[in-house]
Design a protein around this motif. Structure first.
Motif, PDB file in Angstrom:
ATOM      1  N   LEU A  67       0.968  -1.259   0.058  1.00  0.00           N
ATOM      2  CA  LEU A  67       0.062  -0.087   0.115  1.00  0.00           C
ATOM      3  C   LEU A  67       0.901   1.218  -0.130  1.00  0.00           C
ATOM      4  N   ASN A  68       2.076   1.247   0.490  1.00  0.00           N
ATOM      5  CA  ASN A  68       3.031   2.371   0.566  1.00  0.00           C
ATOM      6  C   ASN A  68       3.513   2.543  -0.861  1.00  0.00           C
ATOM      7  N   GLU A  69       3.349   1.642  -1.762  1.00  0.00           N
ATOM      8  CA  GLU A  69       3.734   2.001  -3.208  1.00  0.00           C
ATOM      9  C   GLU A  69       2.686   2.778  -4.022  1.00  0.00           C
ATOM     10  N   LEU A 106      -5.253   4.457   7.260  1.00  0.00           N
ATOM     11  CA  LEU A 106      -3.763   3.834   7.589  1.00  0.00           C
ATOM     12  C   LEU A 106      -2.685   5.115   7.741  1.00  0.00           C
ATOM     13  N   VAL A 107      -2.830   6.089   7.279  1.00  0.00           N
ATOM     14  CA  VAL A 107      -1.953   7.315   7.611  1.00  0.00           C
ATOM     15  C   VAL A 107      -1.849   7.389   9.219  1.00  0.00           C
ATOM     16  N   ARG A 108      -3.364   7.583   9.440  1.00  0.00           N
ATOM     17  CA  ARG A 108      -3.473   7.660  10.954  1.00  0.00           C
ATOM     18  C   ARG A 108      -3.100   6.573  11.820  1.00  0.00           C
ATOM     19  N   GLU A 109      -3.082   5.669  11.354  1.00  0.00           N
ATOM     20  CA  GLU A 109      -2.343   4.206  12.125  1.00  0.00           C
ATOM     21  C   GLU A 109      -0.837   3.938  12.034  1.00  0.00           C
ATOM     22  N   GLY A 110      -0.460   5.024  10.931  1.00  0.00           N
ATOM     23  CA  GLY A 110       1.225   4.850  10.946  1.00  0.00           C
ATOM     24  C   GLY A 110       1.534   3.509  10.006  1.00  0.00           C
ATOM     25  N   CYS A 155     -14.508   6.169  -0.554  1.00  0.00           N
ATOM     26  CA  CYS A 155     -14.254   5.002   0.286  1.00  0.00           C
ATOM     27  C   CYS A 155     -12.724   4.897   0.301  1.00  0.00           C
ATOM     28  N   LEU A 156     -11.950   4.803  -0.761  1.00  0.00           N
ATOM     29  CA  LEU A 156     -10.478   4.586  -0.790  1.00  0.00           C
ATOM     30  C   LEU A 156      -9.613   5.706  -0.105  1.00  0.00           C
ATOM     31  N   ARG A 157     -10.249   7.001   0.030  1.00  0.00           N
ATOM     32  CA  ARG A 157      -9.649   8.276   0.561  1.00  0.00           C
ATOM     33  C   ARG A 157      -9.785   7.991   1.896  1.00  0.00           C
ATOM     34  N   SER A 158     -10.990   7.625   2.463  1.00  0.00           N
ATOM     35  CA  SER A 158     -10.985   7.212   3.952  1.00  0.00           C
ATOM     36  C   SER A 158     -10.129   6.063   4.403  1.00  0.00           C
ATOM     37  N   PHE A 159     -10.032   5.003   3.436  1.00  0.00           N
ATOM     38  CA  PHE A 159      -9.155   3.912   3.744  1.00  0.00           C
ATOM     39  C   PHE A 159      -8.024   4.398   4.085  1.00  0.00           C
ATOM     40  N   ASN A 184      -1.272   9.816   1.785  1.00  0.00           N
ATOM     41  CA  ASN A 184      -2.826   9.466   1.314  1.00  0.00           C
ATOM     42  C   ASN A 184      -2.725   9.593  -0.190  1.00  0.00           C
ATOM     43  N   PRO A 185      -2.570   8.675  -1.068  1.00  0.00           N
ATOM     44  CA  PRO A 185      -2.540   9.086  -2.474  1.00  0.00           C
ATOM     45  C   PRO A 185      -3.851   9.381  -3.148  1.00  0.00           C
TER      46      PRO A 185
END
Length: 301
Positions: free
Chosen positions: A49-51, A88-92, A80-84, A97-98
């Motif tokens: 997901l980082n890629e 993930l950013v919040r959880e490190g 939906c994907l923006r929220s996802f 967020n692309p």
């Protein structure tokens, strides 16, 4: 694909269930849209997901448009994907967020569909009340029209939420917000008949008691999906054409209230809308209804 991708989805779904208290129906949409994006990642040989970068988001958007998805559907998927990724950013779990810069297409301005009063009468006339399930279905239709509640809210009503003396029901809405909604004499009578006849018989089909108001033919909880199937069956048996979707009853509730003089703030409270702007769309519906009525009936229109 990296195992952490699926683990991230599991964590996000738990977040939606526990922290956001989203309905199962909404969560299924999130799950489907994210899994769809994971398939896109595999095709693009994106392992983690980082890629995922903004360039990949642009390619994904182009694919959605090429596949002729409606603007509203594309907007839902991107949201939906923006929220996802925000989660993930919040959880490190990812660095950025692309989807943050992805523009969501404006949905077509479409007025909500609703039933006219004579169409609602045709639906009620189509309800047969000789059988146990017929009595339940009549009570279900009466309550949905009387309160304007969401189907997901209706499926969660427990017997303790119902006050037959005051003719009110406690509804557990989105974000765990609660509101009391009154209902009229037609819904009251249909519920009384269902509870003391049909529900009691349906309850006897299972060993343990069930606290939910609406039961299925086995005596278990009637799900939101089950309610949708019942409503679709009703319109097939009525003189109406087309498909009923549960939100049409909610739209009808709001439109009829405003059309008969209710103030918008009251309708907002009854619907459980967080913002008045969500309720204001029904003023356009009632204005259109008034215009059509005028054009049909005025001798010099």
């Amino acid at each position: 694909m990296d195992l952490n991708v699926n683990n991230s989805l599991t964590l996000f779904i738990e977040y939606l269930q526990i922290e956001k208290n989203y309905s199962q129906y909404t969560i299924e949409h999130y799950h489907h849209d994210i899994r769809e994006f994971f398939m896109f990642m595999s095709e693009q040989t994106i392992e983690t997901l980082n890629e995922v970068k903004y360039f990949d988001v642009r390619i994904y958007l182009t694919r959605l448009y090429n596949e002729k998805f409606a603007r509203r559907t594309v907007a839902r998927k991107i949201s939906c994907l923006r929220s996802f990724f925000k989660f993930l950013v919040r959880e490190g779990l990812v660095a950025e967020n692309p989807f943050a810069l992805a523009s969501i297409p404006k949905a077509e301005k479409k007025l909500p569909e609703f039933f006219y009063e004579e169409e609602m009468q045709a639906l009620f006339n189509a309800c047969e009340t000789e059988t146990l399930l017929g009595q339940r279905n009549k009570a279900l239709l009466e309550l949905l029209y009387a309160t304007g509640m969401r189907v997901s809210e209706c499926s969660q009503i427990r017997m303790k939420d119902l006050d037959m003396y005051l003719s009110t029901v406690l509804v557990h809405g989105k974000g765990n917000k609660q509101r009391y909604i009154p209902f009229g004499s037609f819904a009251h009578d249909a519920l009384e008949h269902y509870i003391h006849n049909s529900r009691k018989s349906l309850m006897s089909k299972r060993d343990s008691p069930n606290e939910y108001l609406f039961l299925n033919f086995r005596g278990g909880q009637l799900t939101a999906r089950g309610i949708r199937l019942i409503l679709n069956k009703m319109i097939e048996q009525s003189a109406l054409t087309g498909k009923i979707h549960p939100h049409m009853l909610r739209h009808t509730f709001a439109t009829h209230l405003l059309g008969n003089g209710a103030d918008m703030r009251t309708v907002q409270e009854l619907l459980g809308h967080a913002f008045l702007s969500s309720t204001q769309i029904y003023t356009h519906v009632t204005n259109e209804y008034l215009r059509k009525t005028y054009m049909t009936h005025h001798p010099r229109a």
